[in-house]
Write an enzyme that holds these catalytic residues in place. Structure first.
Site, PDB file in Angstrom:
ATOM      1  N   LYS A   1     -22.204  36.065 -30.513  1.00 28.92           N
ATOM      2  CA  LYS A   1     -20.967  36.127 -31.303  1.00 28.92           C
ATOM      3  C   LYS A   1     -19.740  36.302 -30.396  1.00 28.92           C
ATOM      4  CE  LYS A   1     -22.976  39.316 -33.865  1.00 28.92           C
ATOM      5  NZ  LYS A   1     -24.398  39.061 -33.549  1.00 28.92           N
ATOM      6  N   ILE A   2     -19.807  37.295 -29.495  1.00 27.38           N
ATOM      7  CA  ILE A   2     -18.641  37.565 -28.643  1.00 27.38           C
ATOM      8  C   ILE A   2     -18.480  36.450 -27.607  1.00 27.38           C
ATOM      9  CG2 ILE A   2     -17.622  39.202 -27.005  1.00 27.38           C
ATOM     10  CD1 ILE A   2     -19.127  41.430 -28.578  1.00 27.38           C
TER      11      ILE A   2
ATOM     12  N   ASP B   1     -27.801  31.428 -21.350  1.00 22.84           N
ATOM     13  CA  ASP B   1     -28.373  32.133 -22.505  1.00 22.84           C
ATOM     14  C   ASP B   1     -29.683  31.438 -22.850  1.00 22.84           C
ATOM     15  OD1 ASP B   1     -29.103  33.170 -25.004  1.00 22.84           O
ATOM     16  OD2 ASP B   1     -27.012  33.554 -25.543  1.00 22.84           O
TER      17      ASP B   1
ATOM     18  N   CYS C   1     -17.676  43.560 -20.358  1.00 22.43           N
ATOM     19  CA  CYS C   1     -17.290  44.275 -21.584  1.00 22.43           C
ATOM     20  C   CYS C   1     -18.504  44.333 -22.492  1.00 22.43           C
ATOM     21  CB  CYS C   1     -16.140  43.560 -22.291  1.00 22.43           C
ATOM     22  SG  CYS C   1     -14.613  43.651 -21.379  1.00 22.43           S
TER      23      CYS C   1
ATOM     24  N   ARG D   1     -22.340  45.928 -21.688  1.00 24.02           N
ATOM     25  CA  ARG D   1     -23.013  47.222 -21.591  1.00 24.02           C
ATOM     26  C   ARG D   1     -23.102  47.678 -20.155  1.00 24.02           C
ATOM     27  NH1 ARG D   1     -21.795  48.550 -25.558  1.00 24.02           N
ATOM     28  NH2 ARG D   1     -22.902  49.297 -27.378  1.00 24.02           N
TER      29      ARG D   1
ATOM     30  N   ASP E   1     -15.501  47.586 -18.417  1.00 20.62           N
ATOM     31  CA  ASP E   1     -15.187  48.423 -19.582  1.00 20.62           C
ATOM     32  C   ASP E   1     -16.331  49.389 -19.912  1.00 20.62           C
ATOM     33  OD1 ASP E   1     -13.619  49.099 -21.930  1.00 20.62           O
ATOM     34  OD2 ASP E   1     -15.095  48.005 -23.117  1.00 20.62           O
TER      35      ASP E   1
ATOM     36  N   GLU F   1     -21.690  57.121 -19.327  1.00 21.65           N
ATOM     37  CA  GLU F   1     -20.363  57.315 -19.932  1.00 21.65           C
ATOM     38  C   GLU F   1     -20.277  58.699 -20.539  1.00 21.65           C
ATOM     39  OE1 GLU F   1     -19.525  54.105 -22.665  1.00 21.65           O
ATOM     40  OE2 GLU F   1     -19.895  52.580 -21.145  1.00 21.65           O
TER      41      GLU F   1
ATOM     42  N   HIS G   1     -14.400  52.030 -22.046  1.00 22.87           N
ATOM     43  CA  HIS G   1     -15.158  51.482 -23.176  1.00 22.87           C
ATOM     44  C   HIS G   1     -14.224  51.204 -24.371  1.00 22.87           C
ATOM     45  CE1 HIS G   1     -19.457  51.364 -25.006  1.00 22.87           C
ATOM     46  NE2 HIS G   1     -18.677  50.515 -25.627  1.00 22.87           N
ATOM     47  N   LEU G   2     -13.259  50.329 -24.107  1.00 27.91           N
ATOM     48  CA  LEU G   2     -12.221  50.058 -25.113  1.00 27.91           C
ATOM     49  C   LEU G   2     -12.446  48.755 -25.874  1.00 27.91           C
ATOM     50  CD1 LEU G   2      -8.859  50.999 -23.309  1.00 27.91           C
ATOM     51  CD2 LEU G   2     -10.139  52.315 -25.000  1.00 27.91           C
ATOM     52  N   GLY G   3     -13.564  48.047 -25.555  1.00 29.59           N
ATOM     53  CA  GLY G   3     -13.779  46.721 -26.152  1.00 29.59           C
ATOM     54  C   GLY G   3     -13.568  46.681 -27.655  1.00 29.59           C
ATOM     55  N   ALA G   4     -14.060  47.694 -28.354  1.00 28.94           N
ATOM     56  CA  ALA G   4     -13.981  47.666 -29.820  1.00 28.94           C
ATOM     57  C   ALA G   4     -12.788  48.441 -30.353  1.00 28.94           C
ATOM     58  CB  ALA G   4     -15.261  48.259 -30.402  1.00 28.94           C
TER      59      ALA G   4
HETATM   60  N1  LIG Z   1     -17.224  46.907 -24.883  1.00 26.77           N
HETATM   61  C1  LIG Z   1     -17.358  47.105 -26.161  1.00 26.77           C
HETATM   62  O1  LIG Z   1     -16.748  47.983 -26.742  1.00 26.77           O
HETATM   63  C2  LIG Z   1     -18.263  46.209 -26.954  1.00 26.77           C
HETATM   64  C3  LIG Z   1     -17.920  45.872 -28.260  1.00 26.77           C
HETATM   65  C4  LIG Z   1     -18.780  45.074 -28.998  1.00 26.77           C
HETATM   66  C5  LIG Z   1     -19.968  44.632 -28.423  1.00 26.77           C
HETATM   67  N2  LIG Z   1     -20.301  44.995 -27.169  1.00 26.77           N
HETATM   68  C6  LIG Z   1     -21.526  44.514 -26.541  1.00 26.77           C
HETATM   69  O2  LIG Z   1     -21.401  43.123 -26.303  1.00 26.77           O
HETATM   70  C7  LIG Z   1     -22.691  42.529 -26.206  1.00 26.77           C
HETATM   71  C8  LIG Z   1     -22.741  41.214 -26.977  1.00 26.77           C
HETATM   72  O3  LIG Z   1     -22.511  41.430 -28.343  1.00 26.77           O
HETATM   73  P1  LIG Z   1     -22.631  40.222 -29.410  1.00 26.77           P
HETATM   74  O4  LIG Z   1     -22.140  40.763 -30.688  1.00 26.77           O
HETATM   75  O5  LIG Z   1     -22.045  38.985 -28.869  1.00 26.77           O
HETATM   76  O6  LIG Z   1     -24.206  40.064 -29.460  1.00 26.77           O
HETATM   77  P2  LIG Z   1     -25.033  38.786 -29.944  1.00 26.77           P
HETATM   78  O7  LIG Z   1     -26.379  39.285 -30.293  1.00 26.77           O
HETATM   79  O8  LIG Z   1     -24.277  37.994 -30.932  1.00 26.77           O
HETATM   80  O9  LIG Z   1     -25.141  37.921 -28.606  1.00 26.77           O
HETATM   81  C9  LIG Z   1     -25.907  38.308 -27.508  1.00 26.77           C
HETATM   82  C10 LIG Z   1     -26.372  37.042 -26.808  1.00 26.77           C
HETATM   83  O10 LIG Z   1     -27.065  37.434 -25.635  1.00 26.77           O
HETATM   84  C11 LIG Z   1     -28.158  36.543 -25.460  1.00 26.77           C
HETATM   85  N3  LIG Z   1     -29.147  37.166 -24.590  1.00 26.77           N
HETATM   86  C12 LIG Z   1     -30.064  38.121 -24.924  1.00 26.77           C
HETATM   87  N4  LIG Z   1     -30.821  38.410 -23.838  1.00 26.77           N
HETATM   88  C13 LIG Z   1     -30.356  37.620 -22.826  1.00 26.77           C
HETATM   89  C14 LIG Z   1     -30.735  37.465 -21.469  1.00 26.77           C
HETATM   90  N5  LIG Z   1     -31.756  38.165 -20.948  1.00 26.77           N
HETATM   91  N6  LIG Z   1     -30.047  36.581 -20.731  1.00 26.77           N
HETATM   92  C15 LIG Z   1     -29.024  35.865 -21.242  1.00 26.77           C
HETATM   93  N7  LIG Z   1     -28.644  35.938 -22.529  1.00 26.77           N
HETATM   94  C16 LIG Z   1     -29.292  36.825 -23.306  1.00 26.77           C
HETATM   95  C17 LIG Z   1     -28.643  36.301 -26.866  1.00 26.77           C
HETATM   96  O11 LIG Z   1     -29.376  35.089 -26.953  1.00 26.77           O
HETATM   97  C18 LIG Z   1     -27.342  36.225 -27.656  1.00 26.77           C
HETATM   98  O12 LIG Z   1     -26.902  34.887 -27.797  1.00 26.77           O
HETATM   99  C19 LIG Z   1     -23.650  43.614 -26.698  1.00 26.77           C
HETATM  100  O13 LIG Z   1     -24.185  44.262 -25.571  1.00 26.77           O
HETATM  101  C20 LIG Z   1     -22.748  44.589 -27.414  1.00 26.77           C
HETATM  102  O14 LIG Z   1     -23.297  45.872 -27.456  1.00 26.77           O
HETATM  103  C21 LIG Z   1     -19.469  45.767 -26.416  1.00 26.77           C
HETATM  104  O1  LIG Z   2     -21.474  48.193 -29.232  1.00 23.79           O
HETATM  105  C1  LIG Z   2     -20.321  48.317 -29.633  1.00 23.79           C
HETATM  106  O2  LIG Z   2     -19.982  48.065 -30.808  1.00 23.79           O
HETATM  107  C2  LIG Z   2     -19.266  48.707 -28.673  1.00 23.79           C
HETATM  108  O3  LIG Z   2     -19.788  49.142 -27.478  1.00 23.79           O
HETATM  109  C3  LIG Z   2     -18.228  49.640 -29.236  1.00 23.79           C
HETATM  110  O4  LIG Z   2     -18.533  50.970 -29.026  1.00 23.79           O
HETATM  111  P1  LIG Z   2     -17.583  52.105 -29.677  1.00 23.79           P
HETATM  112  O5  LIG Z   2     -17.816  52.050 -31.144  1.00 23.79           O
HETATM  113  O6  LIG Z   2     -18.013  53.406 -29.123  1.00 23.79           O
HETATM  114  O7  LIG Z   2     -16.189  51.747 -29.345  1.00 23.79           O
END
Ligand SMILES: NC(=O)c1ccc[n+]([C@@H]2O[C@H](COP(=O)([O-])OP(=O)(O)OC[C@H]3O[C@@H](n4cnc5c(N)ncnc54)[C@H](O)[C@@H]3O)[C@@H](O)[C@H]2O)c1
Ligand SMILES: O=C(O)[C@H](O)COP(=O)(O)O
Length: 526
Positions: A149-150, A169, A228, A230, A254, A259, A278-281
């Site tokens: 998604k992201i 991917d 951004c 994990r 991020d 943490e 950790h400001l992504g969200a």
């Molecule tokens: N920084 C933040 O605050 C923040 C906010 C939201 C999400 N996130 C993190 O962002 C990441 C992605 O979120 P998303 O919503 O896009 O998830 P998602 O499930 O939609 O997408 C993850 C993608 O990673 C792929 N994937 C899984 N294992 C893999 C591997 N070994 N090699 C390559 N690709 C692989 C999957 O096929 C999938 O397409 C997650 O770790 C989520 O926790 C961080």
């Molecule tokens: O996985 C998530 O949704 C992000 O890492 C956001 O984490 P937070 O809710 O602590 O900002």
């Protein structure tokens, strides 16, 4: 009233939803031992990434029914322990997608134009235009690791900025990648060709330290990396060394292995690195989205309804659930009914999806049927999370069949339970979008909505029998709300289905069976 503990900062919109059905306590920054000491009082726990929900905390949460993560990652929740205890774990898979994608893009641009350091220098009173000459992202190659998604949203924005897109991917098809405008490549090629690498994958055993010294060594000397996703996907020591030695020229991070970030080599690196906490969200919009999304699910689960984004209920993705939710309620009702008709120990449950329903995914309906079936024995201990495990442990065999040719209604569900006391079968349909009707009991056609207290009799269809049963129930002060007889032939065997205003008093079943013509009687509470 249920009690919900909110242990991380959550938008008020979520608290307002929870307050409709529960007493909500907001207690943030709790130490693990403080959380353990109070968690037993609560029916639900709502968190963000700040609370680590360990095995010990879950085991101390003897009343917990649901853990809601207002965000995506559930790596701070010990999900296997929650599953074993029948606790639903839900998240908000899409509520902060845009926020996280925009943060990654912001990090890429901030790195390219040295914005944090240029800003700091002006605020110190300097006017240095030489040190902060940047680079453009236009026509540069962006390597996206994880095209979910992201990653997909990052791709769309980067494409609009004129970047060339590579993606790694292994779980995405070439066609899907092409649709997004990305060329799928392996990780090595991505590392060798990308000017910028951005990570959008979950942290799993396979992705831990995916970016290590070996991979950093394959990157272009002028490459930059953005995480951004994990902490722990990048080996932080290896990254610090690669930046110090000039192996790569920049990183924007991020998320961290631990943490809040404590002592770290990353803090010692100068303008080549940008660190955010950790400001992504952390956008106003995302926080409202995730709070509402998760609070609604907690509310639903506390009201006995399924959650749309449970991570530990197999087969229940949000799309499937949205479509099947009413049918799951039908399945659960039929499961409860057939389980009580069968009585005793059920050994085999036959589930048949009929008519239009035959083309649907069956797994959620199987789970819901088993939840209903086991309700008599396990009450609130059984739920969508543990129903299959509990059924397996009790040796209940499940057979699923489909028959699209049965078209008495557009789609119907038929459950047949066989146990040590015999076999019983029920069929039900949805009228309109969500009104459950029972259409068959043990082969006898009926058409009644289920009610909380029901009585079913198997009897000879003959004059006077309805009156006698009515009088008997009246003599026990039981009020009949509605009654219907189902029969195959006139004056043959028949079933009587009664909806009652109150539960049947003890001992009355034995009296009912004494009424001439009545062969069997069953009470059911739904
Ligand atoms: N920084 C933040 O605050 C923040 C906010 C939201 C999400 N996130 C993190 O962002 C990441 C992605 O979120 P998303 O919503 O896009 O998830 P998602 O499930 O939609 O997408 C993850 C993608 O990673 C792929 N994937 C899984 N294992 C893999 C591997 N070994 N090699 C390559 N690709 C692989 C999957 O096929 C999938 O397409 C997650 O770790 C989520 O926790 C961080
Ligand atoms: O996985 C998530 O949704 C992000 O890492 C956001 O984490 P937070 O809710 O602590 O900002």
């Amino acid at each position: 009233m249920s009690k919900v503990l909110v242990s991380d900062p959550i938008d008020q919109a979520g608290i307002d939803i929870l307050s409709q059905v529960a007493t909500v306590d907001v207690k943030t920054n709790l130490k693990p031992e403080e959380l353990i000491s109070i968690i037993g009082e609560y029916d639900a726990l709502m968190i963000r990434s700040g609370t680590r929900v360990t095995q010990e905390i879950i085991e101390a949460g003897t009343n917990l029914k649901i853990i809601g993560r207002a965000g995506v990652g559930v790596d701070n929740v010990h999900v296997p322990t929650a599953t074993r205890h029948g606790i639903v774990v839900v998240n908000s898979p899409e509520g902060n997608t845009i926020a996280a994608a925009e943060h990654a893009i912001a990090m890429m641009l901030a790195l390219s134009r040295h914005i944090p350091d240029a800003n700091a220098s002006v605020k110190r009173g300097e006017w240095d235009r030489k040190t902060f000459v940047g680079t453009e992202v236009y026509k540069k190659t962006l390597g996206i690791v994880g095209l979910g998604k992201i990653g997909s949203h990052v791709a769309a924005v980067a494409k609009a900025m004129g970047m060339k897109l590579l993606a790694f991917d292994p779980f995405i098809s070439t066609e899907r990648a092409e649709q997004i405008g990305c060329q799928l490549v392996d990780m090595d090629l991505l590392a060798q060709q990308a000017d910028y690498i951005t990570l959008h994958i979950p942290k799993t055993p396979e992705t831990t330290h995916l970016i290590n010294a070996e991979l950093l060594a394959k990157m272009k000397p002028n490459a930059r990396i953005i995480n951004c996703a994990r902490g722990g996907i990048i080996d932080e020591d290896a990254l610090a060394n690669a930046l110090k030695s000039g192996q790569i020229i920049g990183a924007a991070i991020d998320v961290f292995e631990s943490e809040p970030l404590g002592e770290s080599k990353l803090r010692d690196i100068g303008k080549e690195i940008i660190l955010t906490p950790h400001l992504g969200a952390s956008t106003a919009e995302a926080q409202v989205n995730v709070a509402i999304d998760v609070a609604e699910q907690i509310r639903d689960v506390l009201l006995g309804l399924p959650a749309r984004s449970a991570v530990n209920i197999p087969g229940l993705g949000p799309d499937v659930l949205e479509e099947l939710k009413p049918y799951m309620q039908l399945a659960e009702t039929l499961g409860k009914l057939v389980g009580q008709l069968a009585g005793g120990r059920v050994e085999l449950l036959n589930i048949r999806l009929q008519g239009e329903l035959a083309t649907n995914t069956s797994q959620p309906l199987v789970i819901a049927s088993l939840k209903g079936l086991l309700h008599q024995a396990l009450r609130e201990r059984v739920n969508y999370v543990n129903a299959s495990i509990e059924a397996k442990e009790r040796g209940i065999r499940v057979i699923e069949t489909r028959d699209a040719s049965i078209r008495d209604y557009s789609g119907s569900l038929h459950l047949e339970a066989t146990g040590n006391l015999g076999t019983h079968a029920v069929t039900g349909v949805l009228l309109g979008d969500s009104e459950i009707h029972l259409t068959n009991i043990d082969g006898f056609p009926i058409n009644v909505p289920p009610s909380q207290h029901m009585l079913f009799t198997l009897h000879r269809d003959m004059p006077g029998i309805i009156g006698k049963l009515g009088s008997l129930l009246g003599s026990f002060n039981v009020n009949i709300a509605s009654m219907q007889v189902g029969r195959k032939i006139v004056r043959g065997d028949a079933v009587m289905t009664l909806s009652l205003d109150d539960p049947l008093p003890d001992g009355i079943l034995a009296e009912i069976i004494k009424v001439p013509g009545i062969r069997d009687a069953y009470t059911v509470t739904l």
